[in-house]
Design an enzyme around this catalytic site. Structure first.
Site, PDB file in Angstrom:
ATOM      1  N   HIS A 186      59.968  38.342  61.102  1.00 37.92           N
ATOM      2  CA  HIS A 186      58.770  38.129  61.782  1.00 37.92           C
ATOM      3  C   HIS A 186      57.925  39.429  62.265  1.00 37.92           C
ATOM      4  O   HIS A 186      57.983  39.850  63.161  1.00 37.92           O
ATOM      5  CB  HIS A 186      58.928  37.535  63.342  1.00 37.92           C
ATOM      6  CG  HIS A 186      57.942  36.424  63.754  1.00 37.92           C
ATOM      7  ND1 HIS A 186      57.923  35.449  64.272  1.00 37.92           N
ATOM      8  CD2 HIS A 186      56.415  36.876  63.553  1.00 37.92           C
ATOM      9  CE1 HIS A 186      56.827  34.897  64.630  1.00 37.92           C
ATOM     10  NE2 HIS A 186      55.870  35.966  64.249  1.00 37.92           N
ATOM     11  N   GLU A 231      64.275  31.423  65.576  1.00 41.76           N
ATOM     12  CA  GLU A 231      64.549  32.901  65.222  1.00 41.76           C
ATOM     13  C   GLU A 231      65.300  33.289  66.400  1.00 41.76           C
ATOM     14  O   GLU A 231      64.912  32.821  67.582  1.00 41.76           O
ATOM     15  CB  GLU A 231      63.174  33.470  65.259  1.00 41.76           C
ATOM     16  CG  GLU A 231      62.149  33.124  63.906  1.00 41.76           C
ATOM     17  CD  GLU A 231      60.892  33.660  64.002  1.00 41.76           C
ATOM     18  OE1 GLU A 231      60.713  34.389  64.744  1.00 41.76           O
ATOM     19  OE2 GLU A 231      59.856  33.139  62.845  1.00 41.76           O
ATOM     20  N   ARG A 239      53.974  30.104  61.036  1.00 43.13           N
ATOM     21  CA  ARG A 239      54.729  29.904  61.950  1.00 43.13           C
ATOM     22  C   ARG A 239      56.045  29.085  61.332  1.00 43.13           C
ATOM     23  O   ARG A 239      55.907  28.418  60.555  1.00 43.13           O
ATOM     24  CB  ARG A 239      54.300  28.887  63.120  1.00 43.13           C
ATOM     25  CG  ARG A 239      53.588  29.651  64.045  1.00 43.13           C
ATOM     26  CD  ARG A 239      54.474  30.629  65.014  1.00 43.13           C
ATOM     27  NE  ARG A 239      53.877  30.889  66.205  1.00 43.13           N
ATOM     28  CZ  ARG A 239      53.657  32.435  66.167  1.00 43.13           C
ATOM     29  NH1 ARG A 239      53.443  33.098  64.937  1.00 43.13           N
ATOM     30  NH2 ARG A 239      52.979  32.967  66.983  1.00 43.13           N
TER      31      ARG A 239
END
Length: 316
Positions: free
Chosen positions: A283, A264, A235
């Site tokens: 991601h 993000e 994370r």
């Protein structure tokens, strides 16, 4: 039974929901329209999200019929778990469904850092044939340090051992007799600092909690080897990004592979974008065709169980 899907899902998951008799509304970008999302929630028995939909008290109050929330992944920091429990709403997650994909991403990062073939290819296409410049390093007998020793770390360890790497790790919630140590041979260290000092590669596998927020900051980065590489597939927020950018610019460490960031998508003025020794991906560590089929099917099946009054082994 009615289900709302607010983010990307593979078709197999939608088909599974239909098979179970759900009415399904799929709006891939609905998470971006907070007001619109909240206005719709009241008619649904289940909502399926990824990591962008903020499932907080306001969300849960609007979804007054909700019995289940499905998370297409394993990170739960975007979901208020205590608030869901207080309303007896079950939260389903994709237990282990993307673990292999993330583990393979970590190994790809290690191999890329050691043998950056794309740079050699670029050089050749530009007219060079510099064999010395592209003589790099083996990962055999190098040390990988795993921070967090759960299922994904276990799968990284098995692959790293197959490459001849030494594997060490730190996790305050694990013992020498847990499966990752007994089956894979990971040497469990008592302190995080030991892992940072001894490893050529650091791979992070911890959830984002108040205890892990900025777990890796300037004090930790300075403990790493100058040729050390850090990999984060867990994370954003686990690493202090300003400190990491400084460490990369100053060559305190050699490189970073980051699949997750605190915000993000990344802003164009983010300091890490100016670091050529940082590789940033959007991601995608857990996103392969195989893992997304598994994830979509698993969450759809487990949400169905909850709504039919059947216990699920994939709840928190």
């Amino acid at each position: 039974m009615k289900a709302l899907i607010t983010e990307l899902i593979w078709q197999e998951g939608i088909d599974e929901l239909y098979r179970q008799g759900f009415e399904v509304d799929y709006e891939e970008t609905l998470w971006q329209d907070r007001e619109g999302l909240l206005s719709k929630l009241g008619i649904y028995d289940a909502v399926i999200v990824r990591n962008q939909t903020k499932v907080d008290a306001e969300f849960l109050a609007a979804g007054h019929r909700l019995k289940a929330i499905g998370r297409l992944g394993v990170g739960l920091d975007n979901i208020d778990i205590p608030a869901a429990r207080s309303k007896d709403i079950k939260v389903v997650f994709a237990k282990h469904a993307n673990a292999t994909s993330v583990a393979e991403y970590v190994m790809a990062a290690i191999l890329s850092a050691s043998r950056p073939l794309h740079l050699a290819d670029m050089d050749v296409r530009n007219g060079a044939w510099d064999r010395k410049r592209h003589t790099k390093t083996e990962i055999n007998r190098k040390t990988i340090g795993l921070v967090g020793l759960g299922e994904i770390a276990h799968r990284v360890a098995k692959r790293a051992v197959a490459f001849g790497m030494e594997v060490i790790g730190y996790d305050p919630f694990i013992t020498d007799y847990d499966h990752i140590a007994s089956e894979t041979g990971v040497k469990v260290k008592a302190e995080l600092e030991e892992v940072l000092k001894e490893s050529d590669f650091i791979s992070l596998h911890v959830p984002l909690t108040p205890a892990t927020k900025n777990l890796i900051g300037s004090n930790e980065l300075i403990l790493m080897k100058p040729n050390g590489v850090i990999i984060n597939t867990s994370r954003g927020g686990i690493i202090d990004e300003a400190a990491l950018a400084a460490a990369l610019r100053n060559r305190t460490i050699s490189g970073a592979y980051l699949d997750v960031l605190e915000q993000e998508p990344v802003k164009r003025d983010h300091p890490l974008l100016d670091c050529p020794n940082a590789v940033i991906t959007p991601h995608v560590a857990g996103l392969t065709e195989e893992s997304q089929i598994r994830t979509s099917l698993l969450v759809a099946k487990e949400v169905g169980k909850i709504l039919k009054g059947v216990n699920s082994l994939c709840t928190v």
